[in-house]
Design an enzyme around this catalytic site. Structure first.
Site, PDB file in Angstrom:
ATOM      1  N   HIS A  76      31.105  50.960 -17.378  1.00 23.23           N
ATOM      2  CA  HIS A  76      30.395  52.154 -16.901  1.00 23.23           C
ATOM      3  C   HIS A  76      30.418  52.198 -15.365  1.00 23.23           C
ATOM      4  O   HIS A  76      30.588  53.265 -14.764  1.00 23.23           O
ATOM      5  CB  HIS A  76      28.932  52.134 -17.362  1.00 23.23           C
ATOM      6  CG  HIS A  76      28.749  52.187 -18.859  1.00 23.23           C
ATOM      7  ND1 HIS A  76      28.134  51.179 -19.561  1.00 23.23           N
ATOM      8  CD2 HIS A  76      29.089  53.126 -19.768  1.00 23.23           C
ATOM      9  CE1 HIS A  76      28.090  51.513 -20.849  1.00 23.23           C
ATOM     10  NE2 HIS A  76      28.665  52.682 -21.003  1.00 23.23           N
ATOM     11  N   GLN A  89      24.305  60.203 -33.711  1.00 21.48           N
ATOM     12  CA  GLN A  89      25.607  59.577 -33.909  1.00 21.48           C
ATOM     13  C   GLN A  89      25.530  58.209 -34.592  1.00 21.48           C
ATOM     14  O   GLN A  89      26.518  57.501 -34.683  1.00 21.48           O
ATOM     15  CB  GLN A  89      26.398  59.506 -32.596  1.00 21.48           C
ATOM     16  CG  GLN A  89      25.815  58.618 -31.528  1.00 21.48           C
ATOM     17  CD  GLN A  89      26.517  58.847 -30.201  1.00 21.48           C
ATOM     18  OE1 GLN A  89      26.333  59.873 -29.561  1.00 21.48           O
ATOM     19  NE2 GLN A  89      27.330  57.884 -29.774  1.00 21.48           N
ATOM     20  N   GLU A 147      38.697  56.320 -21.663  1.00 21.11           N
ATOM     21  CA  GLU A 147      39.782  56.365 -22.653  1.00 21.11           C
ATOM     22  C   GLU A 147      39.547  55.305 -23.734  1.00 21.11           C
ATOM     23  O   GLU A 147      40.204  55.315 -24.767  1.00 21.11           O
ATOM     24  CB  GLU A 147      41.134  56.133 -21.950  1.00 21.11           C
ATOM     25  CG  GLU A 147      41.556  57.333 -21.121  1.00 21.11           C
ATOM     26  CD  GLU A 147      42.753  57.082 -20.220  1.00 21.11           C
ATOM     27  OE1 GLU A 147      43.355  55.987 -20.271  1.00 21.11           O
ATOM     28  OE2 GLU A 147      43.084  57.985 -19.425  1.00 21.11           O
ATOM     29  N   GLN A 198      37.079  59.918 -29.469  1.00 19.91           N
ATOM     30  CA  GLN A 198      35.985  60.730 -28.926  1.00 19.91           C
ATOM     31  C   GLN A 198      36.508  61.657 -27.820  1.00 19.91           C
ATOM     32  O   GLN A 198      36.173  62.838 -27.757  1.00 19.91           O
ATOM     33  CB  GLN A 198      34.914  59.782 -28.375  1.00 19.91           C
ATOM     34  CG  GLN A 198      33.873  60.424 -27.505  1.00 19.91           C
ATOM     35  CD  GLN A 198      32.805  59.414 -27.102  1.00 19.91           C
ATOM     36  OE1 GLN A 198      32.055  58.934 -27.929  1.00 19.91           O
ATOM     37  NE2 GLN A 198      32.731  59.079 -25.830  1.00 19.91           N
ATOM     38  N   TYR A 235      34.965  45.766 -21.900  1.00 21.27           N
ATOM     39  CA  TYR A 235      33.512  45.806 -21.757  1.00 21.27           C
ATOM     40  C   TYR A 235      32.950  46.815 -22.750  1.00 21.27           C
ATOM     41  O   TYR A 235      33.518  47.890 -22.957  1.00 21.27           O
ATOM     42  CB  TYR A 235      33.122  46.224 -20.336  1.00 21.27           C
ATOM     43  CG  TYR A 235      33.292  45.112 -19.343  1.00 21.27           C
ATOM     44  CD1 TYR A 235      32.386  44.047 -19.317  1.00 21.27           C
ATOM     45  CD2 TYR A 235      34.341  45.116 -18.430  1.00 21.27           C
ATOM     46  CE1 TYR A 235      32.533  43.015 -18.400  1.00 21.27           C
ATOM     47  CE2 TYR A 235      34.499  44.085 -17.519  1.00 21.27           C
ATOM     48  CZ  TYR A 235      33.593  43.036 -17.511  1.00 21.27           C
ATOM     49  OH  TYR A 235      33.743  42.012 -16.617  1.00 21.27           O
TER      50      TYR A 235
HETATM   51  P1  AMP Z   1      28.809  54.486 -24.198  1.00 22.30           P
HETATM   52  O1  AMP Z   1      27.609  54.202 -23.384  1.00 22.30           O
HETATM   53  O2  AMP Z   1      29.345  53.322 -24.937  1.00 22.30           O
HETATM   54  O3  AMP Z   1      28.639  55.708 -25.047  1.00 22.30           O
HETATM   55  O4  AMP Z   1      29.953  54.856 -23.153  1.00 22.30           O
HETATM   56  C1  AMP Z   1      29.786  55.840 -22.183  1.00 22.30           C
HETATM   57  C2  AMP Z   1      31.132  56.184 -21.572  1.00 22.30           C
HETATM   58  O5  AMP Z   1      31.677  55.022 -20.983  1.00 22.30           O
HETATM   59  C3  AMP Z   1      32.149  56.653 -22.624  1.00 22.30           C
HETATM   60  O6  AMP Z   1      32.901  57.715 -22.074  1.00 22.30           O
HETATM   61  C4  AMP Z   1      32.982  55.433 -22.832  1.00 22.30           C
HETATM   62  O7  AMP Z   1      34.298  55.742 -23.265  1.00 22.30           O
HETATM   63  C5  AMP Z   1      32.982  54.794 -21.472  1.00 22.30           C
HETATM   64  N1  AMP Z   1      33.241  53.363 -21.550  1.00 22.30           N
HETATM   65  C6  AMP Z   1      32.625  52.458 -22.353  1.00 22.30           C
HETATM   66  N2  AMP Z   1      33.147  51.253 -22.187  1.00 22.30           N
HETATM   67  C7  AMP Z   1      34.118  51.370 -21.249  1.00 22.30           C
HETATM   68  C8  AMP Z   1      35.057  50.462 -20.636  1.00 22.30           C
HETATM   69  N3  AMP Z   1      35.087  49.168 -20.952  1.00 22.30           N
HETATM   70  N4  AMP Z   1      35.918  50.951 -19.715  1.00 22.30           N
HETATM   71  C9  AMP Z   1      35.908  52.251 -19.377  1.00 22.30           C
HETATM   72  N5  AMP Z   1      35.079  53.148 -19.926  1.00 22.30           N
HETATM   73  C10 AMP Z   1      34.181  52.719 -20.841  1.00 22.30           C
END
Ligand code: AMP
Length: 514
Positions: free
Chosen positions: A36, A64, A154, A159, A190
């Protein structure tokens, strides 16, 4: 600047009203991590927005999660999240509770249903209602915040595809920017759910990126795919496979061949923790094919977009000029078919980029970049280009240059005949009125006497008609081309739009520029 923490909708609205620059939204469910933070840093660096304001939303969206999933135990720690967001440069966090986003509860609101074709694949097949919940909340967030840009990872490729399609179908003007998966040094992507893993499980989880990487390494050297080794590696490390598949990167349908961009995607359980990861398989570098009527500005934007995206500009016009130059130099009689064919048979055409970034063209190893601009070549080139054998020879040269990819090309039949498998096809056009207006201004600027705009418009319409009806290489929009009507847009706006189109097809993971 100090990070602002907002909780309610009215706090959010007041804060938005105070901002003077475009807002970039990074939606998250909290449990922030280095992935993030990477997105936040990228948002701050967004070059096409002046002094961007970065808002991170933290909302564990109940829609979700299915009943048996980890909604209750999902990591929630606003203090820690605020510190991480602030350290990486975010301007504000919006951390609403459910009633702020869905007043009265979810039953009072419309829900989005994701098209089955995308929903039934990969994670959608195993997580009923998950993507419907994601799409529904994204629309709520966009409506409440109206950001200029939305940043997504990505990492969640399915999604990302779904949200792109949603925005396109609903004509939502917020731009989407995506960034590759950010990984720990050891290769593990991560994820907020990594915090569920014990140290022992973390070691086991490494088998996931390692197995995917081994498939890719083998693919890159042998162009063959073998998933059985990857399956064994996952199993040996007690990772229970939910899916491990090669799918088309856009339709997510399973594929046997890898002729187009493919995704090697996996979801596994490590203990009770669900982890996903993916990588891309691509036989060659990407190709952009730009078709469209004369006078729509194809050659100008093609050159610019090539520079911007680090692609080679396959200047097909110069190729015809080069052949014309050769025919003139060797005094080839155009009525002597045998001689023309002989010249074409031994033809070797190449593009080279000089140290100064200028693109040169070579024919049979002679650099003729300057010579092909002579008035003699200009006067003969359209005649040469109408010879069928010339067209065939150059189409085949273009295809062979295109085998390696990494190019952008424009011509009337480039997306239909020359590169039907280009990942990005654009039909660049403008109304005859607009093209007449541009031509009129251009002639005036260059000090020429211009015909009346109405006459220019009539000529353009006649030329369009001729071009659509001609036998060789007629003007047709490829079925899968995206039409870009450039009325009222300047070059910069067209380039921005083309970059967006490119990015909606080509992940930064495989083509990081710009
Ligand atoms: P989440 O909090 O898991 O819903 O993720 C929020 C955003 O962060 C989403 O657009 C994810 O695709 C992105 N995201 C989560 N993990 C990573 C990562 N390791 N690298 C890049 N983007 C991420």
């Amino acid at each position: 600047m100090q990070l602002k923490i907002l909780y309610t909708k009215s706090e959010l609205e007041a804060w938005i009203n105070d901002q003077n620059s475009a807002i970039i939204l990074i939606p998250t469910m909290g449990g922030l991590h280095a992935g993030h933070q990477f997105l936040i840093r990228k948002a701050k660096e967004t070059l096409n927005v002046n002094n961007p304001i970065v808002l991170v939303s933290i909302f564990v969206n109940p829609l979700q999660f299915s009943a048996k999933e980890d909604f209750e135990k999902y990591p929630r720690n606003l203090k820690r999240d605020s510190k991480l967001a602030s350290d990486s440069g975010a301007d504000a966090i919006w951390a609403p509770n459910v009633s702020e986003v869905f007043p009265g509860g979810e039953d009072y609101h419309f829900k989005i249903q994701v098209p089955l074709i995308l929903n039934k694949q990969l994670c959608g097949a195993n997580r009923q209602g998950h993507f419907d919940g994601v799409a529904t909340v994204i629309i709520r967030l966009i409506k409440l915040i109206q950001p200029a840009t939305l940043i997504l990872g990505e990492k969640d490729w399915q999604q990302l595809l779904i949200i792109r399609k949603l925005f396109q179908e609903l004509s939502i003007s917020t731009k989407i920017e995506s960034y590759p998966t950010f990984r720990d040094k050891n290769g593990l992507a991560y994820s907020s759910r990594n915090s569920y893993l014990s140290n022992f499980e973390k070691e086991k989880a490494l088998a996931l990126p390692q197995a995917l990487k081994a498939v890719i390494d083998e693919f890159n050297t042998t162009k063959t795919i073998n998933l059985s080794k990857a399956t064994s590696k996952l199993k040996e490390n007690d990772l229970e496979i939910e899916y491990l598949k090669i799918v088309d990167a856009y339709t997510l349908k399973e594929r046997e061949d890898t002729n187009s961009l493919c995704l090697l995607a996996a979801a596994v359980r490590c203990g009770t923790t669900r982890l996903i990861d993916h990588t891309f398989l691509m036989k060659r570098k990407p190709i952009i094919a730009i078709d469209g009527p004369a006078g729509a500005g194809k050659s100008t934007v093609t050159k610019e977009i090539a520079k911007k995206l680090g692609l080679i500009y396959l200047d097909t016009g110069s190729m015809y000029r080069a052949v014309t130059w050769l025919i003139q130099r060797d005094l080839i009689d155009l009525d002597n078919k045998k001689m023309v064919d002989q010249t074409l048979k031994n033809l070797k055409l190449e593009f080279q980029t000089s140290n100064e970034g200028k693109q040169n063209i070579l024919i049979n190893d002679i650099d003729i970049t300057e010579q092909i601009r002579s008035p003699e070549v200009t006067s003969l080139v359209s005649k040469i280009a109408s010879i069928e054998s010339v067209r065939e020879a150059l189409t085949s040269q273009q295809k062979s240059i295109g085998n390696k990819g990494g190019i952008v090309a424009e011509e009337r039949d480039i997306g239909t005949v020359v590169f039907p498998d280009a990942e990005v096809k654009v039909f660049l056009t403008a109304s005859p009125q607009e093209r007449a207006r541009r031509r009129y201004l251009d002639l005036q600027k260059r000090g020429y006497q211009s015909p009346r705009i109405e006459d220019l418009e009539r000529e353009i319409k006649e030329r369009d008609l001729q071009d659509t009806q001609r036998e060789i290489a007629p003007l047709i929009k490829a079925e899968d081309a995206i039409e870009l009507i450039t009325d009222g847009m300047n070059i910069k706006a067209v380039i921005t739009e083309l970059t967006q189109i490119f990015r909606s097809k080509i992940p930064k993971e495989i083509w990081p520029t710009p």
